[in-house]
Design a protein around this motif. Sequence first.
Motif, mmCIF file in Angstrom:
data_model
loop_
_atom_site.group_PDB
_atom_site.id
_atom_site.type_symbol
_atom_site.label_atom_id
_atom_site.label_comp_id
_atom_site.label_asym_id
_atom_site.label_seq_id
_atom_site.Cartn_x
_atom_site.Cartn_y
_atom_site.Cartn_z
ATOM 1 N N ALA A 10 0.811 -1.195 0.000
ATOM 2 C CA ALA A 10 0.000 0.000 0.000
ATOM 3 C C ALA A 10 0.851 1.253 0.000
ATOM 4 N N ALA A 11 2.124 1.079 -0.336
ATOM 5 C CA ALA A 11 3.033 2.203 -0.353
ATOM 6 C C ALA A 11 2.596 3.213 -1.394
ATOM 7 N N PRO A 12 2.834 4.494 -1.132
ATOM 8 C CA PRO A 12 2.451 5.519 -2.093
ATOM 9 C C PRO A 12 3.140 5.282 -3.423
ATOM 10 N N SER A 13 2.424 5.373 -4.482
ATOM 11 C CA SER A 13 2.985 5.169 -5.803
ATOM 12 C C SER A 13 3.235 6.505 -6.450
ATOM 13 N N ALA A 14 3.886 6.406 -7.630
ATOM 14 C CA ALA A 14 4.191 7.613 -8.384
ATOM 15 C C ALA A 14 3.002 8.085 -9.191
ATOM 16 N N GLY A 15 1.888 7.378 -9.107
ATOM 17 C CA GLY A 15 0.732 7.697 -9.913
ATOM 18 C C GLY A 15 -0.007 8.905 -9.380
ATOM 19 N N PRO A 16 -1.140 9.226 -9.968
ATOM 20 C CA PRO A 16 -1.903 10.408 -9.561
ATOM 21 C C PRO A 16 -2.610 10.164 -8.253
ATOM 22 N N PRO A 17 -3.100 11.214 -7.623
ATOM 23 C CA PRO A 17 -3.824 11.063 -6.367
ATOM 24 C C PRO A 17 -5.057 10.217 -6.557
ATOM 25 N N THR A 18 -5.378 9.388 -5.591
ATOM 26 C CA THR A 18 -6.551 8.547 -5.658
ATOM 27 C C THR A 18 -7.691 9.217 -4.943
ATOM 28 N N ARG A 19 -8.831 8.548 -4.921
ATOM 29 C CA ARG A 19 -10.013 9.124 -4.291
ATOM 30 C C ARG A 19 -9.741 9.405 -2.823
ATOM 31 N N GLY A 20 -10.073 10.572 -2.422
ATOM 32 C CA GLY A 20 -9.884 10.905 -1.027
ATOM 33 C C GLY A 20 -8.594 11.618 -0.739
ATOM 34 N N PRO A 24 -5.155 19.278 -6.015
ATOM 35 C CA PRO A 24 -6.019 19.831 -7.059
ATOM 36 C C PRO A 24 -6.413 18.828 -8.104
ATOM 37 N N ALA A 25 -5.578 17.735 -8.319
ATOM 38 C CA ALA A 25 -5.877 16.808 -9.409
ATOM 39 C C ALA A 25 -6.791 15.682 -8.964
ATOM 40 N N ALA A 26 -7.114 15.564 -7.644
ATOM 41 C CA ALA A 26 -7.871 14.416 -7.171
ATOM 42 C C ALA A 26 -9.264 14.351 -7.784
ATOM 43 N N SER A 31 -13.256 11.658 -11.414
ATOM 44 C CA SER A 31 -14.494 11.826 -12.148
ATOM 45 C C SER A 31 -14.290 11.799 -13.649
ATOM 46 N N TRP A 32 -13.096 11.528 -14.104
ATOM 47 C CA TRP A 32 -12.812 11.588 -15.538
ATOM 48 C C TRP A 32 -13.476 10.427 -16.265
ATOM 49 N N ARG A 33 -14.104 10.712 -17.360
ATOM 50 C CA ARG A 33 -14.704 9.707 -18.224
ATOM 51 C C ARG A 33 -14.486 10.130 -19.671
ATOM 52 N N PRO A 34 -14.185 9.176 -20.564
ATOM 53 C CA PRO A 34 -14.039 9.565 -21.973
ATOM 54 C C PRO A 34 -15.385 9.918 -22.578
ATOM 55 N N VAL A 348 -1.622 1.831 -23.574
ATOM 56 C CA VAL A 348 -2.406 0.895 -22.767
ATOM 57 C C VAL A 348 -3.374 1.646 -21.865
ATOM 58 N N ARG A 349 -2.895 2.740 -21.295
ATOM 59 C CA ARG A 349 -3.748 3.539 -20.413
ATOM 60 C C ARG A 349 -4.949 4.102 -21.178
ATOM 61 N N TRP A 350 -4.717 4.549 -22.398
ATOM 62 C CA TRP A 350 -5.809 5.098 -23.212
ATOM 63 C C TRP A 350 -6.799 3.997 -23.584
ATOM 64 N N CYS A 351 -6.276 2.837 -23.987
ATOM 65 C CA CYS A 351 -7.167 1.746 -24.417
ATOM 66 C C CYS A 351 -7.984 1.170 -23.270
ATOM 67 N N THR A 352 -7.490 1.257 -22.038
ATOM 68 C CA THR A 352 -8.182 0.669 -20.898
ATOM 69 C C THR A 352 -9.025 1.703 -20.144
ATOM 70 N N PHE A 353 -9.353 2.815 -20.817
ATOM 71 C CA PHE A 353 -10.287 3.801 -20.272
ATOM 72 C C PHE A 353 -9.778 4.423 -18.978
ATOM 73 N N ARG A 354 -8.466 4.554 -18.873
ATOM 74 C CA ARG A 354 -7.909 5.165 -17.674
ATOM 75 C C ARG A 354 -7.575 6.624 -17.957
ATOM 76 N N PRO A 355 -7.700 7.462 -16.953
ATOM 77 C CA PRO A 355 -7.438 8.886 -17.175
ATOM 78 C C PRO A 355 -5.963 9.144 -17.429
ATOM 79 N N PRO A 356 -5.657 10.235 -18.104
ATOM 80 C CA PRO A 356 -4.247 10.570 -18.350
ATOM 81 C C PRO A 356 -3.477 10.699 -17.041
ATOM 82 N N GLY A 357 -2.309 10.055 -17.006
ATOM 83 C CA GLY A 357 -1.475 10.105 -15.807
ATOM 84 C C GLY A 357 -1.755 9.028 -14.805
ATOM 85 N N ALA A 358 -2.804 8.182 -15.054
ATOM 86 C CA ALA A 358 -3.109 7.101 -14.123
ATOM 87 C C ALA A 358 -2.129 5.962 -14.315
ATOM 88 N N PRO A 359 -1.997 5.056 -13.311
ATOM 89 C CA PRO A 359 -1.117 3.895 -13.470
ATOM 90 C C PRO A 359 -1.591 3.014 -14.605
#
Length: 375
Positions: A10-20, A24-26, A31-34, A348-359
Amino acid sequence: MSATATRPSAAPSAGPPTRGTVGPAAAPVSSWRPGPAGIAGRLTVWCLLAAAVGGLPLVVPPLTRTVVATVAVYGMVALSLNVLVGYTGQVSLGHSAFLGIGAFGAGFVLTELALPWEVAAAVAVALGATIALLLGVVALRVRGLYLALVTLALGLFAERVLFGIEPLTGGGAGQTADRPSWATGDLAYAYVCYAGLAAVWLLDWRLTASKAGRAIRALRDSERVAASWGIDVTRYKLLAFVHAGAVAGLAGALFASITEVVSPLTFNFMLSLTFLMMVVVGGIGSRIGVVLGAALFTALPNVLDALHEGIDRFPLDGSAAQVFGALLLLAVLVRFPGGIAQSLSPVVRWCTFRPPGAPGADTTATAPGGSDGRP
């Protein structure tokens, strides 16, 4: 206690902030959706990719269908090795032994016992899991370089001694292994290997998404810290080895029936090293990466041979594939530690419906570019 203040998985990752999380980017990330066009574009890419991969055995020359089947089988082996290298942090230099044990076990059941192919595959899985369990017991006491040497010794023992026992393996002449009666042709058998790869992929996905998978990944970070969090190190390390051995055994059963003759010369140290390069070059911890690495290292000799025969003055043939493999390994170690998966992570991130900058969608790598994201 400072080193144990944070649970490894559960160590902090280099990815974007998660829920909670505060930042500013949380809110935008959660809530990002294509849009409709984005969804249509992604679905179109998935359909084209499925058609290209699924239709490959239909469009390649008949003699090349065995190469496609071998790519699928080596992809299974790479996924099994990835469980050890990518999830638990254990290095294996003798993985070809598990493939060979599965192949010769299936061949013995098919030829000497005259039992159905399904029984032979089950025996191959059981043999691979049993040998891996014994190796896992040793791994409870050693790790790192010493474990690599133990696996190397296992591979050499299997290559020089075990695979030379004539009543079991046929000796130098090899062991015959017929295909299942419902898939005797190259085309049908290529799809059988496809099905095996899909099943192993699904199993790996469910493993990493489960509590056991998270516990196994915690062992990779630190066994001592994992134990401090109540994780049964012995249990989950043995589970990782048994899983890897069972999958490699199943791959061996499929591999045996590709050419229908199993030769002991196939399962040597170079094959084990090639499996390890598939994982490292593909991207340690990434399913997509290691399967692409398996495809690259399996197809490259055949591609070079085809170019050598089809193009005048093309100087290279399949024997140069090892040189290319070594250069790719150096490039990964020096410039791209995340391998192919790191380079393809935006796609891969784009094809799997993940927001930009997500793991990435499937990676659990510790290398730069990887993350601890769920599959």
